[in-house]
Scaffold this motif. Structure first.
Motif, short mmCIF file in Angstrom:
data_model
loop_
_atom_site.label_atom_id
_atom_site.label_comp_id
_atom_site.label_asym_id
_atom_site.label_seq_id
_atom_site.Cartn_x
_atom_site.Cartn_y
_atom_site.Cartn_z
N ALA A 105 100.48 89.53 24.90
CA ALA A 105 100.55 88.45 25.89
C ALA A 105 101.90 88.51 26.61
O ALA A 105 102.90 88.95 26.04
N GLY A 106 101.90 88.08 27.87
CA GLY A 106 103.16 88.04 28.62
C GLY A 106 102.93 88.34 30.08
O GLY A 106 101.88 88.86 30.48
N GLU A 107 103.93 88.05 30.89
CA GLU A 107 103.83 88.18 32.34
C GLU A 107 104.35 89.52 32.85
O GLU A 107 104.13 89.89 34.00
N GLY A 108 105.09 90.25 32.01
CA GLY A 108 105.73 91.47 32.49
C GLY A 108 104.79 92.65 32.55
O GLY A 108 103.64 92.59 32.08
N LYS A 109 105.29 93.74 33.12
CA LYS A 109 104.51 94.99 33.13
C LYS A 109 104.32 95.46 31.69
O LYS A 109 103.25 95.93 31.30
N TYR A 110 105.40 95.35 30.89
CA TYR A 110 105.34 95.67 29.47
C TYR A 110 105.80 94.45 28.68
O TYR A 110 106.77 93.79 29.05
N ASN A 111 105.09 94.15 27.58
CA ASN A 111 105.37 92.94 26.80
C ASN A 111 105.48 93.25 25.32
O ASN A 111 104.90 94.22 24.84
N PHE A 112 106.22 92.39 24.62
CA PHE A 112 106.48 92.60 23.19
C PHE A 112 105.19 92.42 22.39
O PHE A 112 104.57 91.37 22.43
N GLY A 113 104.80 93.46 21.65
CA GLY A 113 103.53 93.43 20.92
C GLY A 113 103.67 93.13 19.44
O GLY A 113 102.80 93.50 18.64
N GLY A 114 104.75 92.45 19.08
CA GLY A 114 105.05 92.23 17.66
C GLY A 114 103.93 91.59 16.85
O GLY A 114 103.82 91.83 15.64
N ASP A 115 103.10 90.78 17.51
CA ASP A 115 101.98 90.15 16.79
C ASP A 115 101.05 91.19 16.17
O ASP A 115 100.30 90.89 15.23
N TYR A 116 101.11 92.43 16.70
CA TYR A 116 100.17 93.46 16.25
C TYR A 116 100.83 94.56 15.41
O TYR A 116 100.14 95.48 14.98
N PHE A 117 102.17 94.45 15.21
CA PHE A 117 102.80 95.47 14.35
C PHE A 117 103.90 94.92 13.45
O PHE A 117 104.42 95.67 12.63
N MET A 118 104.26 93.68 13.57
CA MET A 118 105.24 93.11 12.63
C MET A 118 104.46 92.43 11.50
O MET A 118 103.60 91.59 11.76
N ASN A 119 104.75 92.81 10.26
CA ASN A 119 104.02 92.26 9.10
C ASN A 119 102.52 92.44 9.30
O ASN A 119 101.74 91.50 9.17
N GLY A 120 102.14 93.68 9.62
CA GLY A 120 100.76 94.00 10.01
C GLY A 120 99.76 93.88 8.88
O GLY A 120 100.09 93.56 7.73
N PRO A 121 98.49 94.18 9.17
CA PRO A 121 97.38 93.87 8.26
C PRO A 121 97.46 94.53 6.89
O PRO A 121 97.00 93.96 5.90
N ASN A 140 99.92 97.54 26.86
CA ASN A 140 101.10 97.12 27.62
C ASN A 140 102.32 96.84 26.74
O ASN A 140 103.22 96.11 27.15
N TRP A 141 102.35 97.40 25.54
CA TRP A 141 103.48 97.11 24.65
C TRP A 141 104.79 97.67 25.21
O TRP A 141 104.83 98.77 25.78
N SER A 142 105.85 96.91 25.01
CA SER A 142 107.19 97.38 25.40
C SER A 142 107.88 98.00 24.19
O SER A 142 107.63 97.60 23.05
N SER A 143 108.75 98.94 24.47
CA SER A 143 109.60 99.53 23.44
C SER A 143 110.76 98.58 23.15
O SER A 143 111.19 97.83 24.02
N PHE A 144 111.29 98.61 21.92
CA PHE A 144 112.50 97.85 21.59
C PHE A 144 113.67 98.31 22.46
O PHE A 144 114.63 97.58 22.64
N PHE A 145 113.59 99.54 22.96
CA PHE A 145 114.68 100.12 23.75
C PHE A 145 114.36 100.11 25.25
O PHE A 145 114.84 100.95 25.99
N SER A 146 113.52 99.17 25.70
CA SER A 146 113.16 98.97 27.11
C SER A 146 112.03 99.93 27.55
O SER A 146 111.86 101.00 26.98
N GLY A 147 111.28 99.48 28.56
CA GLY A 147 110.18 100.29 29.09
C GLY A 147 108.95 100.27 28.20
O GLY A 147 108.81 99.45 27.29
N SER A 148 108.04 101.20 28.46
CA SER A 148 106.78 101.28 27.72
C SER A 148 107.00 101.85 26.31
O SER A 148 107.90 102.66 26.09
N ALA A 149 106.14 101.42 25.38
CA ALA A 149 106.15 101.96 24.02
C ALA A 149 105.27 103.21 23.91
O ALA A 149 105.02 103.69 22.80
N TRP A 150 104.81 103.74 25.03
CA TRP A 150 103.93 104.91 25.03
C TRP A 150 104.52 106.01 25.90
O TRP A 150 105.15 105.74 26.92
#
Length: 556
Positions: A214-230, A139-149
């Motif tokens: 996490a989040g209530e929207g259809k698409y949510n910010f997934g930064g926990d999984y791609f910002m400063n990643g593993p 359910n990740w969102s794009s930085f430019f709105s909508g889905s990241a897929w």
């Protein structure tokens, strides 16, 4: 702290599409930049950061690259680029290029191959996944709105795009991708480029499981999984080992979401990664629920963020200093006063940037006090992020007037209106029709006027840059904030050995009084720089500050 040329430099950022058009097609180009090199030399900057000029379909103004080793025809040729490099080097200036390797264009040869079939040798150059329950892989969102897929009908799988759907993310977990990138970087460095600004570089390592955000929207910010990643520091150290460490260059990473503690991992002098990073904490100061929810900012919050970064990296790594760029509104409109006190506030903000510890970055036109723009309708805007937001917000029922007000304050086109060179048609930017309209105030705010006015913002910048070069304390001195709770004044000292500087800045149009804290003891004070004249009998215990006044003193 080791002394290096890039700590002592001042960087000037050029957004080539908007800098200078040489052939009348309405688009700035490399020959246009070459024609303005003497202007940049007069300003006194040391390094030019050139936003992307690579081959691109231009979905996101060049940040969607289809060939990393050729120049977009709109901008010129590789021969033009070589002349630019030679022109800069002959004037004692350096060139850093934008490195955009979190994603490529969907028209890049790698992606053209990758999407052909699941077993194509280039398939794993990008991040492909099956859908889940008839929907996107997560359910990740794009930085430019909508889905990241985006689903690709040829194979029925989805590819990840954290930005535009024409900007598929590269798969950095694939060693072949990393090798391709390092080879390309080496090619540019061998051509003589002096370093890289690395676009969203802290997004290149993704959590492989790609969990829902996490989040209530259809698409949510997934930064926990791609910002400063593993694997991010593994990748950055490998890049440094394989490429960067072999050249005397400057590197700066764009790293949204980093804290000073995380930044120290990227820029620690013993870490073997980058020289400095761009942090975005200050850029979110007037954002409520997202970028477009504009909120008032408080000076105490502004100071807390700036001072936190000054002290957080002290003795560990190096700061970058900026208040605007090609993605942010004009700083005099955002943090100053773009009306009656435009010149005073532009000079005050410049004083701040050039007297803190770190490398200052000037965005084109900042040295003229260029301002935000208000176009009459959404059709006059060009930016993809702005158009995507407008469509989404209109469909959600937000009032158009409210949406346009957010664009006036935060839209990226504020920074992208063409450079204002003189009072002739289109501000001297082009003899044709500009790709984006020139700000109508070009007749008043332009380089020709500024060069002819000894009291201009331009000449103040020139003197500030000279002041920084002549006084090592400005570059390497320790920072200490004063009057932390004051809602009108930002004041601090810089100390190097026995030398001390005091900087006092009034951030508002109202007059106020500065009183030096008792903890700061001194025998005598001399005013050495400022945007207003000071009478010889000034008193640091009761210094009346005029609107947006900036003063720098030496304390003995």
């Amino acid at each position: 702290m080791t002394k290096t040329w890039w700590k002592e430099s001042v960087v000037y950022q050029i957004y080539p599409r908007s800098f200078q058009d040489s052939n009348g097609d309405g688009i700035g180009d490399i020959p246009g930049i070459i024609s303005r090199l003497d202007y940049l030399q007069t300003l006194g900057v040391d390094v030019i950061w050139l936003c992307p000029v690579y081959q691109s379909p231009n979905d996101d103004n060049g940040y969607d690259i289809s060939d990393y080793q050729s120049i977009m025809s709109d901008f010129g040729t590789i021969s033009d680029w070589e002349k630019l490099l030679e022109g800069l080097h002959s004037r004692g200036m350096k060139l850093i290029m934008d490195l955009v390797v979190n994603h490529s264009s969907d028209e890049h040869a790698w992606f053209v191959e990758s999407r052909k079939s699941k077993d194509n040798p280039y398939r794993d150059y990008y991040i492909w996944r099956d859908g889940k329950d008839g929907k996107e892989p997560n359910n990740w969102s794009s930085f430019f709105s909508g889905s990241a897929w985006k689903k690709d009908e040829a194979t029925g799988q989805y590819f990840l795009h954290l930005f535009s759907s024409k900007q598929p993310d590269l798969n950095w977990d694939n060693e072949k991708v990393r090798r391709e990138v390092y080879d390309m970087m080496t090619w540019w460095l061998d051509k003589g480029v002096d370093g890289f600004r690395m676009d969203v570089i802290n997004l290149i390592s993704k959590v492989q499981q790609l969990p829902d955000a996490a989040g209530e929207g259809k698409y949510n910010f997934g930064g926990d999984y791609f910002m400063n990643g593993p694997r991010i520091h593994e990748f950055m150290q490998e890049m440094n080992r394989e490429v960067l460490s072999k050249y005397d260059i400057m590197t700066v990473g764009e790293t949204p979401g980093v804290t000073p503690e995380e930044a120290a991992l990227y820029v620690g002098e013993d870490r073997g990664e980058l020289n400095m990073v761009f942090q975005f904490e200050l850029m979110d100061i007037d954002s409520g629920n997202g970028k477009w929810d504009v909120c008032p900012w408080k000076l105490t919050d502004f100071k807390r963020i700036m001072s936190k970064w000054q002290t957080g990296l002290a003795g560990k790594g190096w700061n970058s200093l900026y208040l605007n760029n090609h993605d942010q509104p004009r700083m005099v409109s955002r943090f100053g006063n773009d009306g009656i006190y435009r010149k005073e506030s532009a000079k005050m903000l410049a004083t701040l940037l050039h007297t803190l510890q770190g490398t200052p970055y000037i965005y084109q036109g900042e040295e003229l006090g260029m301002t935000n723009v208000k176009f009459g309708s959404i059709e006059e805007y060009q930016d993809i992020e702005t158009h995507n937001m407008y469509k989404e917000f209109v469909e959600a029922g937000h009032p158009v007037e409210q949406i346009m007000n957010s664009i006036y304050i935060k839209g990226r086109d504020n920074a992208r209106t063409p450079m204002q060179w003189d009072a002739t048609a289109n501000g001297g930017f082009t003899s044709g029709t500009p790709w984006l309209q020139v700000n109508p105030n070009f007749t008043v705010i332009n380089a020709e006027e500024a060069l002819n006015d000894p009291d201009s913002v331009f000449h103040y910048y020139r003197k500030l840059i000279e002041f920084r070069k002549r006084n090592e304390i400005v570059v390497y001195g320790d920072f200490k904030e004063l009057l932390e709770q004051d809602e009108r004044i930002y004041a601090y000292t810089r100390t190097l050995g026995e030398q001390r500087l005091l900087v006092v800045l009034n951030f508002f149009a109202d007059e106020t009084v500065f009183a030096l804290p008792d903890s700061v003891r001194y025998g005598s004070a001399e005013r050495v720089f400022g945007n207003y004249e000071l009478s010889p009998g000034f008193d640091l215990n009761e210094l009346k500050l005029r609107p947006y006044e900036a003063q720098v003193f030496t304390l003995v």
